[in-house]
Design a protein around this motif. Sequence first.
Motif, PDB file in Angstrom:
ATOM      1  N   LEU A   1       0.840  -1.208   0.000  1.00  0.00           N
ATOM      2  CA  LEU A   1       0.000   0.000   0.000  1.00  0.00           C
ATOM      3  C   LEU A   1       0.870   1.251   0.000  1.00  0.00           C
ATOM      4  N   LEU A   2       2.037   1.168   0.647  1.00  0.00           N
ATOM      5  CA  LEU A   2       2.950   2.312   0.656  1.00  0.00           C
ATOM      6  C   LEU A   2       3.568   2.514  -0.731  1.00  0.00           C
ATOM      7  N   ALA A   3       3.936   1.412  -1.378  1.00  0.00           N
ATOM      8  CA  ALA A   3       4.494   1.523  -2.739  1.00  0.00           C
ATOM      9  C   ALA A   3       3.443   2.117  -3.686  1.00  0.00           C
ATOM     10  N   GLN A   4       2.190   1.670  -3.533  1.00  0.00           N
ATOM     11  CA  GLN A   4       1.126   2.200  -4.401  1.00  0.00           C
ATOM     12  C   GLN A   4       0.895   3.686  -4.135  1.00  0.00           C
ATOM     13  N   ALA A   5       0.914   4.064  -2.843  1.00  0.00           N
ATOM     14  CA  ALA A   5       0.710   5.477  -2.497  1.00  0.00           C
ATOM     15  C   ALA A   5       1.826   6.333  -3.102  1.00  0.00           C
TER      16      ALA A   5
END
Length: 285
Positions: free
Chosen positions: A94-98
């Motif tokens: 989710l952090l990579a996507q954000a």
Amino acid sequence: MRGCPQGMTVLRPQSAGEAVSLFAENPAARPLAGGTDFMVLWNMGEADGQTMLDLSGVREWRSIRKTAAGLSIGALVTHAELRDDPVVRREFPLLAQAASVVGAEQIQNRGTLGGNIANASPAADTLPALAVYEATVKTVSRKGARGLPLLQTFAGVKRTSLEPGELIAAIDIPYLPKKPYRQLFRKVGTRAALAISKTVAAGLVWLERDRTVRELRFALGSMAPTVRRLRAAEDMVRGKRLSRELAAEACELLPRDVSPIDDLRSTAAYRLHVSQNLLSDFLLG
Ligand SMILES: Cc1cc2nc3c(=O)[nH]c(=O)nc-3n(C[C@H](O)[C@H](O)[C@H](O)COP(=O)(O)OP(=O)(O)OC[C@H]3O[C@@H](n4cnc5c(N)ncnc54)[C@H](O)[C@@H]3O)c2cc1C
């Protein structure tokens, strides 16, 4: 575009220790990381006469390290590095996507995770992901080092609870105890790309075999002065079996934790409606 700010002084520490000392000696200095938020103020003339503490020489804050407990992400790690890092993508997708939806490529190449946090915008895209991962912000100052739970790092719109002379050194994210059943990152803006969020969501849910909710973590940005976890909904669904009725009840509880406003990007009603739909779709799959 304005030219060079008038009368600006730039301090260039080459280590974390030197950065802390220079900040203590120059308490009015402004930390500068990637400069993507700062350049907006520069263009408005607000950099004139300022002293900048340019952190770009602090090499020890540029890396992503695996620790026994999780990942320690240096404050100067850029969005592009987060987006592309194989461990971040695998362990904390989710952090990579954000990071991959922060501005455009140029902003991702320069903007840092520490800067996204310290800027304390309610719309900052990495914050809901960090909130559901229960990240800790590690800071340093002359008084020493401390760890602040992410949600306690924010005091209001564009205001942090950092003390004078305190710098963000790293963001620590603990490994998840178990793989979530389902996870979500979703940014809703006017366009599919290059937009500031109307609402931005991150969610993790763990279910038992019979679809009883073991744990829900859901966070929203752009829905309150600071990023929020939906504590009322999270607590209410724990131990209950997922159903349409339960999802609807959880959505009704959103206003307990968020207080969206009308502004030039959206309306409070739209923000609430879309956020409720995101939570409902996430729970029901
Ligand atoms: C065109 C444009 C589009 C953008 N789009 C998005 C977007 O889609 N999503 C989003 O979330 N953001 C967006 N931003 C905002 C910005 O790019 C991000 O917040 C970025 O992560 C800021 O990081 P930086 O390193 O550039 O911060 P800087 O500009 O260097 O600093 C920002 C603030 O943080 C402070 N600071 C920086 N590092 C530290 C530290 N280590 N310790 C203490 N204080 C520190 C600075 O003093 C300053 O107040 C956009 C900005 C622009 C200009």
